[in-house]
Write a protein that holds these residues in place. Structure first.
Motif, PDB file in Angstrom:
ATOM      1  N   ARG A 123      22.974  -8.972  -2.195  1.00  0.00           N
ATOM      2  CA  ARG A 123      22.851  -8.277  -0.930  1.00  0.00           C
ATOM      3  C   ARG A 123      23.822  -8.885   0.082  1.00  0.00           C
ATOM      4  O   ARG A 123      24.172 -10.053   0.027  1.00  0.00           O
ATOM      5  N   GLN A 124      24.221  -8.071   1.054  1.00  0.00           N
ATOM      6  CA  GLN A 124      25.158  -8.539   2.070  1.00  0.00           C
ATOM      7  C   GLN A 124      24.473  -9.561   2.982  1.00  0.00           C
ATOM      8  O   GLN A 124      23.307  -9.437   3.332  1.00  0.00           O
ATOM      9  N   ILE A 125      25.232 -10.606   3.342  1.00  0.00           N
ATOM     10  CA  ILE A 125      24.710 -11.619   4.268  1.00  0.00           C
ATOM     11  C   ILE A 125      25.362 -11.407   5.625  1.00  0.00           C
ATOM     12  O   ILE A 125      26.588 -11.370   5.722  1.00  0.00           O
ATOM     13  N   ASP A 126      24.563 -11.229   6.682  1.00  0.00           N
ATOM     14  CA  ASP A 126      25.169 -11.015   7.990  1.00  0.00           C
ATOM     15  C   ASP A 126      25.201 -12.310   8.779  1.00  0.00           C
ATOM     16  O   ASP A 126      24.774 -13.368   8.322  1.00  0.00           O
ATOM     17  N   TYR A 127      25.725 -12.220   9.982  1.00  0.00           N
ATOM     18  CA  TYR A 127      25.958 -13.406  10.801  1.00  0.00           C
ATOM     19  C   TYR A 127      24.675 -14.155  11.116  1.00  0.00           C
ATOM     20  O   TYR A 127      24.698 -15.351  11.408  1.00  0.00           O
ATOM     21  N   ARG A 128      23.537 -13.482  11.043  1.00  0.00           N
ATOM     22  CA  ARG A 128      22.270 -14.144  11.372  1.00  0.00           C
ATOM     23  C   ARG A 128      21.925 -15.236  10.370  1.00  0.00           C
ATOM     24  O   ARG A 128      21.072 -16.074  10.627  1.00  0.00           O
ATOM     25  N   HIS A 129      22.579 -15.214   9.234  1.00  0.00           N
ATOM     26  CA  HIS A 129      22.270 -16.194   8.196  1.00  0.00           C
ATOM     27  C   HIS A 129      23.297 -17.342   8.142  1.00  0.00           C
ATOM     28  O   HIS A 129      23.306 -18.114   7.192  1.00  0.00           O
ATOM     29  N   LEU A 130      24.145 -17.455   9.156  1.00  0.00           N
ATOM     30  CA  LEU A 130      25.138 -18.536   9.157  1.00  0.00           C
ATOM     31  C   LEU A 130      24.466 -19.905   9.132  1.00  0.00           C
ATOM     32  O   LEU A 130      24.856 -20.801   8.375  1.00  0.00           O
ATOM     33  N   GLU A 131      23.451 -20.087   9.980  1.00  0.00           N
ATOM     34  CA  GLU A 131      22.743 -21.373  10.010  1.00  0.00           C
ATOM     35  C   GLU A 131      22.056 -21.640   8.673  1.00  0.00           C
ATOM     36  O   GLU A 131      21.995 -22.791   8.215  1.00  0.00           O
ATOM     37  N   SER A 132      21.554 -20.574   8.044  1.00  0.00           N
ATOM     38  CA  SER A 132      20.894 -20.740   6.751  1.00  0.00           C
ATOM     39  C   SER A 132      21.889 -21.178   5.679  1.00  0.00           C
ATOM     40  O   SER A 132      21.564 -21.987   4.806  1.00  0.00           O
ATOM     41  N   SER A 154      10.770 -28.473   8.299  1.00  0.00           N
ATOM     42  CA  SER A 154      10.269 -27.099   8.226  1.00  0.00           C
ATOM     43  C   SER A 154      11.342 -26.089   8.628  1.00  0.00           C
ATOM     44  O   SER A 154      11.372 -24.962   8.113  1.00  0.00           O
ATOM     45  N   THR A 155      12.223 -26.479   9.542  1.00  0.00           N
ATOM     46  CA  THR A 155      13.311 -25.583   9.936  1.00  0.00           C
ATOM     47  C   THR A 155      14.259 -25.344   8.766  1.00  0.00           C
ATOM     48  O   THR A 155      14.679 -24.202   8.520  1.00  0.00           O
ATOM     49  N   ILE A 156      14.584 -26.403   8.042  1.00  0.00           N
ATOM     50  CA  ILE A 156      15.436 -26.262   6.853  1.00  0.00           C
ATOM     51  C   ILE A 156      14.752 -25.337   5.851  1.00  0.00           C
ATOM     52  O   ILE A 156      15.388 -24.438   5.274  1.00  0.00           O
ATOM     53  N   SER A 157      13.469 -25.547   5.641  1.00  0.00           N
ATOM     54  CA  SER A 157      12.725 -24.735   4.688  1.00  0.00           C
ATOM     55  C   SER A 157      12.733 -23.261   5.086  1.00  0.00           C
ATOM     56  O   SER A 157      12.938 -22.372   4.246  1.00  0.00           O
ATOM     57  N   ARG A 158      12.527 -22.980   6.384  1.00  0.00           N
ATOM     58  CA  ARG A 158      12.522 -21.597   6.859  1.00  0.00           C
ATOM     59  C   ARG A 158      13.888 -20.939   6.674  1.00  0.00           C
ATOM     60  O   ARG A 158      13.989 -19.778   6.274  1.00  0.00           O
ATOM     61  N   ARG A 159      14.934 -21.700   6.953  1.00  0.00           N
ATOM     62  CA  ARG A 159      16.281 -21.132   6.830  1.00  0.00           C
ATOM     63  C   ARG A 159      16.615 -20.823   5.367  1.00  0.00           C
ATOM     64  O   ARG A 159      17.210 -19.784   5.059  1.00  0.00           O
ATOM     65  N   ILE A 160      16.250 -21.725   4.480  1.00  0.00           N
ATOM     66  CA  ILE A 160      16.503 -21.489   3.053  1.00  0.00           C
ATOM     67  C   ILE A 160      15.682 -20.296   2.565  1.00  0.00           C
ATOM     68  O   ILE A 160      16.183 -19.431   1.836  1.00  0.00           O
ATOM     69  N   ASP A 161      14.433 -20.224   2.978  1.00  0.00           N
ATOM     70  CA  ASP A 161      13.574 -19.099   2.572  1.00  0.00           C
ATOM     71  C   ASP A 161      14.150 -17.771   3.049  1.00  0.00           C
ATOM     72  O   ASP A 161      14.150 -16.777   2.310  1.00  0.00           O
ATOM     73  N   LEU A 175      17.248 -17.058   3.684  1.00  0.00           N
ATOM     74  CA  LEU A 175      18.462 -16.751   2.922  1.00  0.00           C
ATOM     75  C   LEU A 175      18.120 -16.260   1.523  1.00  0.00           C
ATOM     76  O   LEU A 175      18.755 -15.335   1.001  1.00  0.00           O
ATOM     77  N   GLN A 176      17.096 -16.847   0.922  1.00  0.00           N
ATOM     78  CA  GLN A 176      16.672 -16.407  -0.407  1.00  0.00           C
ATOM     79  C   GLN A 176      16.152 -14.980  -0.384  1.00  0.00           C
ATOM     80  O   GLN A 176      16.437 -14.182  -1.285  1.00  0.00           O
ATOM     81  N   LYS A 177      15.413 -14.633   0.664  1.00  0.00           N
ATOM     82  CA  LYS A 177      14.909 -13.263   0.792  1.00  0.00           C
ATOM     83  C   LYS A 177      16.072 -12.291   0.961  1.00  0.00           C
ATOM     84  O   LYS A 177      16.078 -11.188   0.397  1.00  0.00           O
ATOM     85  N   ALA A 178      17.072 -12.708   1.759  1.00  0.00           N
ATOM     86  CA  ALA A 178      18.215 -11.827   2.001  1.00  0.00           C
ATOM     87  C   ALA A 178      19.035 -11.615   0.737  1.00  0.00           C
ATOM     88  O   ALA A 178      19.569 -10.523   0.514  1.00  0.00           O
ATOM     89  N   LEU A 186      17.784 -19.773  -4.596  1.00  0.00           N
ATOM     90  CA  LEU A 186      19.086 -20.422  -4.444  1.00  0.00           C
ATOM     91  C   LEU A 186      19.060 -21.869  -4.896  1.00  0.00           C
ATOM     92  O   LEU A 186      20.101 -22.441  -5.237  1.00  0.00           O
ATOM     93  N   LEU A 187      17.877 -22.476  -4.894  1.00  0.00           N
ATOM     94  CA  LEU A 187      17.714 -23.880  -5.249  1.00  0.00           C
ATOM     95  C   LEU A 187      16.574 -24.020  -6.247  1.00  0.00           C
ATOM     96  O   LEU A 187      15.597 -23.279  -6.201  1.00  0.00           O
ATOM     97  N   ALA A 188      16.722 -24.997  -7.127  1.00  0.00           N
ATOM     98  CA  ALA A 188      15.660 -25.323  -8.088  1.00  0.00           C
ATOM     99  C   ALA A 188      15.366 -26.810  -7.977  1.00  0.00           C
ATOM    100  O   ALA A 188      16.286 -27.630  -7.901  1.00  0.00           O
ATOM    101  N   HIS A 189      14.079 -27.147  -7.965  1.00  0.00           N
ATOM    102  CA  HIS A 189      13.701 -28.559  -7.867  1.00  0.00           C
ATOM    103  C   HIS A 189      13.742 -29.194  -9.253  1.00  0.00           C
ATOM    104  O   HIS A 189      13.097 -28.717 -10.176  1.00  0.00           O
ATOM    105  N   THR A 190      14.524 -30.261  -9.395  1.00  0.00           N
ATOM    106  CA  THR A 190      14.702 -30.943 -10.671  1.00  0.00           C
ATOM    107  C   THR A 190      14.526 -32.443 -10.475  1.00  0.00           C
ATOM    108  O   THR A 190      14.429 -32.914  -9.331  1.00  0.00           O
TER     109      THR A 190
END
Length: 307
Positions: A3-12, A37-44, A46-49, A54-58
């Motif tokens: 999916r296209q990523i717009d400018y709102r996801h730059l911080e993510s 929590s802010t990092i978590s929200r931004r990653i979440d 971006l993943q929805k978009a 995008l990341l896997a815990h290893t």
């Protein structure tokens, strides 16, 4: 198709880039000046978009998925574009936050002066140096680069030898006058040793060094090389110390140098994602140049204790 990523996801995207390099949300949060929590929200977000993980815990920390690597390419392009905007013509300026873990002698006497010179050229660079003497992390989280003693066995990381590292025995004249000067290795059994704490030592090469010596009474043991120097220069016993520093302290007398030395190496380890950062690349070059040129910082008075 992604999916296209717009400018709102730059911080993510920047959050994703930082987590990918450091392998840990908390470390990324510290670098970016936000909370976990802010990092978590931004990653979440971006993943929805993008419609996938995008990341896997290893065991190696957070690692990029295939989709995450595609997003990472966009994040790196944004980083480069921002750097280009802030760069003055004909005067390239590096920006970024670099975290380095290294043994304390290396941190104080090579890393700090080398990175101080680099930071003077690029004032927007920020460095954090964690002084520790451990084996290379298998997780390698929270750090862009590590300096370790002895060749590391690591996964999903690059390692390169920086320089040789040699340990030899030293003592003060006062100690030798009070306890006698050993002339054979076997005579060391009657002497005290200032070295690392056995139960706290996790570096195989440093642990192996004493296996070439007869059993010795431990006088003052410490995880800090500065404490080992202080103990030796205050006549507590023999010190098994780095040659690159000890030769600059005239009150330290070589002991059995014709019979014993222990050789190892300093190695540099970096996460593959971190090594694509221009700031990290510049840091690696600065450390390599300083190691190759022997640019060790030595305190002006031989009677002072190294950090």
């Amino acid at each position: 198709m992604d999916r296209q990523i717009d400018y709102r996801h730059l911080e993510s995207l920047i959050a994703l880039l930082t987590v990918a390099r450091l392998g840990r949300y908390t470390a990324a949060a510290a670098v970016l000046g936000v909370n976990h929590s802010t990092i978590s929200r931004r990653i979440d977000a971006l993943q929805k978009a993008m419609g996938g993980h995008l990341l896997a815990h290893t065991p190696n920390g957070w690692e990029l998925t295939d989709l995450g690597r595609r997003a990472m390419a966009s994040a790196e392009a944004i980083e480069q574009a921002v750097a280009a905007i802030s760069t003055e013509e004909d005067s390239p300026t590096l920006t970024g936050h670099v975290r380095l873990a290294a043994p304390d002698a290396f941190s104080a006497h090579l890393a700090a002066p080398a990175l101080a010179k680099l930071q003077a050229k690029h004032p927007q660079l920020v460095f954090e140096i964690v002084s520790e003497t451990t084996r290379a992390r298998q997780t390698r989280t929270g750090m862009d680069l590590e300096i370790v003693i002895g060749q590391p066995s690591v996964r999903k990381a690059a390692s390169t030898k920086l320089m040789d590292y040699e340990l030899r025995l030293y003592a003060t004249a006062e100690y030798l006058q009070a306890h006698g000067t050993p002339h054979q290795l076997s005579e060391l059994a009657g002497h005290s040793l200032n070295y690392y704490i056995d139960t706290a030592l996790t570096v195989d090469k440093l642990d192996e060094a004493t296996s070439h010596l007869p059993p010795m009474h431990r006088a003052i043991s410490s995880t800090s090389i500065a404490v080992q120097y202080a103990a030796t220069m205050n006549h507590a016993g023999l010190g098994l110390l780095p040659v690159f520093l000890s030769k600059h302290y005239p009150n330290l007398i070589p002991v059995l140098h014709d019979q014993f030395s222990y050789l190892s190496e300093y190695w540099l380890v970096g996460r593959e994602e971190a090594l694509r950062s221009k700031a990290v690349q510049a840091t690696v070059r600065a450390l390599n140049d300083a190691a190759a040129n022997g640019d060790w910082f030595i305190l002006p008075s031989g009677n002072q204790v190294p950090s």
